[in-house]
Scaffold this motif. Structure first.
Motif, PDB file in Angstrom:
ATOM      1  N   PRO A   6      44.376  73.932  16.469  1.00 32.90           N
ATOM      2  CA  PRO A   6      45.493  74.521  17.227  1.00 32.90           C
ATOM      3  C   PRO A   6      46.844  73.988  16.727  1.00 32.90           C
ATOM      4  O   PRO A   6      47.058  72.781  16.668  1.00 32.90           O
ATOM      5  CB  PRO A   6      45.231  74.071  18.671  1.00 32.90           C
ATOM      6  CG  PRO A   6      43.781  73.695  18.704  1.00 32.90           C
ATOM      7  CD  PRO A   6      43.436  73.213  17.332  1.00 32.90           C
ATOM      8  N   GLN A   7      47.744  74.906  16.367  1.00 32.01           N
ATOM      9  CA  GLN A   7      48.965  74.501  15.677  1.00 32.01           C
ATOM     10  C   GLN A   7      49.936  73.733  16.584  1.00 32.01           C
ATOM     11  O   GLN A   7      50.659  72.864  16.107  1.00 32.01           O
ATOM     12  CB  GLN A   7      49.639  75.732  15.062  1.00 32.01           C
ATOM     13  CG  GLN A   7      50.722  75.406  14.039  1.00 32.01           C
ATOM     14  CD  GLN A   7      50.204  74.615  12.836  1.00 32.01           C
ATOM     15  OE1 GLN A   7      49.002  74.596  12.553  1.00 32.01           O
ATOM     16  NE2 GLN A   7      51.104  73.942  12.129  1.00 32.01           N
ATOM     17  N   ASP A   8      49.939  74.032  17.876  1.00 32.58           N
ATOM     18  CA  ASP A   8      50.820  73.278  18.791  1.00 32.58           C
ATOM     19  C   ASP A   8      50.444  71.811  18.771  1.00 32.58           C
ATOM     20  O   ASP A   8      51.301  70.923  18.759  1.00 32.58           O
ATOM     21  CB  ASP A   8      50.689  73.804  20.227  1.00 32.58           C
ATOM     22  CG  ASP A   8      51.186  75.234  20.336  1.00 32.58           C
ATOM     23  OD1 ASP A   8      51.796  75.717  19.371  1.00 32.58           O
ATOM     24  OD2 ASP A   8      50.936  75.858  21.387  1.00 32.58           O
ATOM     25  N   GLU A   9      49.134  71.566  18.763  1.00 31.94           N
ATOM     26  CA  GLU A   9      48.644  70.182  18.751  1.00 31.94           C
ATOM     27  C   GLU A   9      48.983  69.521  17.411  1.00 31.94           C
ATOM     28  O   GLU A   9      49.355  68.344  17.379  1.00 31.94           O
ATOM     29  CB  GLU A   9      47.131  70.187  18.998  1.00 31.94           C
ATOM     30  CG  GLU A   9      46.581  68.985  19.716  1.00 31.94           C
ATOM     31  CD  GLU A   9      47.068  68.849  21.158  1.00 31.94           C
ATOM     32  OE1 GLU A   9      47.592  67.771  21.490  1.00 31.94           O
ATOM     33  OE2 GLU A   9      46.932  69.801  21.946  1.00 31.94           O
ATOM     34  N   VAL A  10      48.875  70.285  16.327  1.00 32.82           N
ATOM     35  CA  VAL A  10      49.241  69.755  15.006  1.00 32.82           C
ATOM     36  C   VAL A  10      50.672  69.233  15.032  1.00 32.82           C
ATOM     37  O   VAL A  10      50.950  68.112  14.581  1.00 32.82           O
ATOM     38  CB  VAL A  10      49.114  70.854  13.911  1.00 32.82           C
ATOM     39  CG1 VAL A  10      49.759  70.396  12.604  1.00 32.82           C
ATOM     40  CG2 VAL A  10      47.651  71.207  13.672  1.00 32.82           C
ATOM     41  N   GLY A  11      51.560  70.039  15.596  1.00 30.28           N
ATOM     42  CA  GLY A  11      52.973  69.648  15.649  1.00 30.28           C
ATOM     43  C   GLY A  11      53.160  68.354  16.424  1.00 30.28           C
ATOM     44  O   GLY A  11      53.903  67.459  15.994  1.00 30.28           O
ATOM     45  N   GLN A  12      52.465  68.244  17.555  1.00 33.51           N
ATOM     46  CA  GLN A  12      52.606  67.035  18.385  1.00 33.51           C
ATOM     47  C   GLN A  12      52.011  65.808  17.706  1.00 33.51           C
ATOM     48  O   GLN A  12      52.564  64.710  17.782  1.00 33.51           O
ATOM     49  CB  GLN A  12      51.944  67.252  19.746  1.00 33.51           C
ATOM     50  CG  GLN A  12      52.712  68.234  20.617  1.00 33.51           C
ATOM     51  CD  GLN A  12      52.020  68.481  21.950  1.00 33.51           C
ATOM     52  OE1 GLN A  12      51.496  67.545  22.556  1.00 33.51           O
ATOM     53  NE2 GLN A  12      51.996  69.730  22.380  1.00 33.51           N
ATOM     54  N   ILE A  13      50.871  66.006  17.042  1.00 31.10           N
ATOM     55  CA  ILE A  13      50.220  64.878  16.361  1.00 31.10           C
ATOM     56  C   ILE A  13      51.114  64.365  15.230  1.00 31.10           C
ATOM     57  O   ILE A  13      51.344  63.157  15.100  1.00 31.10           O
ATOM     58  CB  ILE A  13      48.831  65.312  15.808  1.00 31.10           C
ATOM     59  CG1 ILE A  13      47.860  65.548  16.961  1.00 31.10           C
ATOM     60  CG2 ILE A  13      48.280  64.258  14.847  1.00 31.10           C
ATOM     61  CD1 ILE A  13      46.624  66.352  16.579  1.00 31.10           C
ATOM     62  N   CYS A  14      51.632  65.288  14.422  1.00 28.97           N
ATOM     63  CA  CYS A  14      52.435  64.859  13.275  1.00 28.97           C
ATOM     64  C   CYS A  14      53.775  64.265  13.727  1.00 28.97           C
ATOM     65  O   CYS A  14      54.274  63.328  13.100  1.00 28.97           O
ATOM     66  CB  CYS A  14      52.646  66.011  12.304  1.00 28.97           C
ATOM     67  SG  CYS A  14      51.105  66.494  11.483  1.00 28.97           S
ATOM     68  N   ALA A  15      54.334  64.773  14.818  1.00 28.29           N
ATOM     69  CA  ALA A  15      55.576  64.202  15.351  1.00 28.29           C
ATOM     70  C   ALA A  15      55.316  62.776  15.844  1.00 28.29           C
ATOM     71  O   ALA A  15      56.095  61.850  15.572  1.00 28.29           O
ATOM     72  CB  ALA A  15      56.121  65.071  16.479  1.00 28.29           C
ATOM     73  N   ALA A  16      54.199  62.597  16.552  1.00 28.84           N
ATOM     74  CA  ALA A  16      53.844  61.260  17.042  1.00 28.84           C
ATOM     75  C   ALA A  16      53.598  60.319  15.867  1.00 28.84           C
ATOM     76  O   ALA A  16      54.003  59.143  15.889  1.00 28.84           O
ATOM     77  CB  ALA A  16      52.601  61.339  17.934  1.00 28.84           C
ATOM     78  N   ALA A  17      52.949  60.831  14.828  1.00 31.48           N
ATOM     79  CA  ALA A  17      52.676  60.012  13.646  1.00 31.48           C
ATOM     80  C   ALA A  17      53.986  59.534  13.030  1.00 31.48           C
ATOM     81  O   ALA A  17      54.161  58.346  12.738  1.00 31.48           O
ATOM     82  CB  ALA A  17      51.864  60.822  12.630  1.00 31.48           C
ATOM     83  N   ARG A  18      54.905  60.457  12.845  1.00 29.10           N
ATOM     84  CA  ARG A  18      56.192  60.120  12.221  1.00 29.10           C
ATOM     85  C   ARG A  18      56.908  59.050  13.030  1.00 29.10           C
ATOM     86  O   ARG A  18      57.466  58.096  12.471  1.00 29.10           O
ATOM     87  CB  ARG A  18      57.044  61.393  12.124  1.00 29.10           C
ATOM     88  CG  ARG A  18      58.154  61.310  11.113  1.00 29.10           C
ATOM     89  CD  ARG A  18      58.424  62.650  10.458  1.00 29.10           C
ATOM     90  NE  ARG A  18      57.364  63.024   9.539  1.00 29.10           N
ATOM     91  CZ  ARG A  18      56.898  64.265   9.374  1.00 29.10           C
ATOM     92  NH1 ARG A  18      57.400  65.243  10.073  1.00 29.10           N
ATOM     93  NH2 ARG A  18      55.936  64.508   8.507  1.00 29.10           N
TER      94      ARG A  18
END
Ligand SMILES: *Cc1c(COP(=O)(O)O)cnc(C)c1O
Length: 364
Positions: free
Chosen positions: A157-169
């Motif tokens: 799910p792309q919304d989750e991708v965005g949140q995961i990568c933002a948290a990672a950064r």
């Protein structure tokens, strides 16, 4: 149930989308390729392919590799240090299909999280270990597999991708997209490739899966990161010379075989719906989102070794993924008619109604 059509060519090879062979037109493109020494940056077809893929993925640069395993290995090598931890999905290709590569090549340990090939930003944050801690290995990388191979071609799910990568950064953690089948994710979700790749530092894509080229994968990212990948590609023995022979096939595939992936998805759906209707087969149709079917064999059905052997006798080739788990993959070298026959055969074998191969069947 109708008798499988005896005029449909056998075997029907559903082991993987890697079994596709270059078509006559793709071979003509290969024969006409403009080539040079790629390690000197002098291979025109490869330069063109790298630019094309960088543009498609919305990245500054891209680099050709012989395989997707090598793109994965180099990405992890570039984004981590020995002793680091990388967080990945359950049964990721990185952890399950690369013969221990990340441990050997990068000295990295993998932590698998989530379920069914996906995970949430909350699960990711709960698993993250701080840098500079007295006890923990520092988490320096998160890798997402989209679509997810062993979990049945699921789209992350792309919304989750965005949140995961933002948290990672936010936590100084790099992000990597194992997008061997990102093409399928784009077609299934209707989202542009560049949108799917945007949150990640590095993204890989494969030419040799659903696109039907004979080999090759690319990494894409910032010019600086891709520049660093050049060294590790050489270190791992993946720097080649007249690569245009492969790149021309890749360029042809991007032009002709990308949009037709929707046909593979429809064919997988057709097979999936028939399998899911059998009490002897365990398949959650929600997982059939692209071209991969991973299904279970229920009590009363043969185990996967016997199931795969019987299917082979009937001209349908599959891959056993566990004692009672089987994978089937649709691709451009299996027609809809072949998928219809395969679906009948697979249900018959699960239900113990197997009959011998129709004698009129050709074996091309
Ligand atoms: C196939 C695949 C790769 C790379 O495989 P190669 O056979 O080395 O090209 C990487 N990741 C995923 C998810 C794959 O399915």
């Amino acid at each position: 149930m109708p008798t499988p059509d005896p005029t449909v060519p056998l075997p029907i090879d559903l082991r993987s989308d890697t079994v596709t062979r270059p078509s006559a037109a793709m071979r003509a493109a290969i024969a006409a390729a403009a080539v040079g020494d790629d390690q000197y940056g002098e291979d025109p077809a490869t330069n063109q392919l790298q630019e094309r893929v960088a543009t498609l993925l919305g990245k500054e640069a891209a680099l050709f590799f012989p395989s997707g395993t090598m793109t994965n290995q180099v990405a992890v090598r570039v984004l981590t240090r020995p002793g680091d931890e990388a967080i990945v999905s359950r049964e990721s290709h990185l952890g399950w299909h690369e013969t221990g590569g990340v441990a050997a090549n990068s000295g990295v340990q993998l932590t698998e999280i989530g379920g069914r090939g996906v995970f949430t930003a909350a699960e990711f944050l709960a698993a993250c270990k701080p840098h500079g801690h007295l006890l923990h290995p520092p988490t320096t990388l998160v890798a997402i597999e989209n679509t997810h191979n062993r979990m049945g071609g699921i789209v992350f799910p792309q919304d989750e991708v965005g949140q995961i990568c933002a948290a990672a950064r936010e936590h100084g953690i790099a992000s990597y997209l194992d997008g061997a089948r990102l093409w399928n994710a784009a077609v299934a979700s209707g989202r542009p490739l560049a949108e799917l790749a945007a949150p990640f530092d590095l993204t890989s894509v494969a030419l040799s899966k659903g696109l039907g080229a004979p080999g090759g994968s690319l990494l894409a990212g910032s010019r600086a990161l891709i520049g660093r990948c050049v060294r590790y590609r050489r270190m791992m023995g993946g720097a080649m010379r007249q690569v245009g022979i492969f790149s021309a096939a890749g360029l042809y595939a991007l032009e002709h075989n990308l949009e037709r992936l929707a046909d593979d998805h429809a064919n997988a759906r057709l097979i999936g719906e028939r399998l899911a209707a059998s009490r002897r087969i365990v398949l959650d149709l929600d997982t059939v989102q692209t071209n991969i079917l991973v299904f279970g064999l229920a009590t009363g059905a043969p185990d996967s070794a016997e199931y795969v052997a019987r299917a082979k006798e009937r001209g349908v080739l599959l891959f056993a993924f566990g004692p009672h788990k089987v994978r089937a993959v649709t691709h451009l070298d299996v027609s809809r008619a072949q998928c219809e026959v395969a679906a009948e055969v697979l249900v018959e074998i699960a239900e113990g109604r197997a009959k011998p191969v129709a004698s009129g069947a050709s074996t091309t």
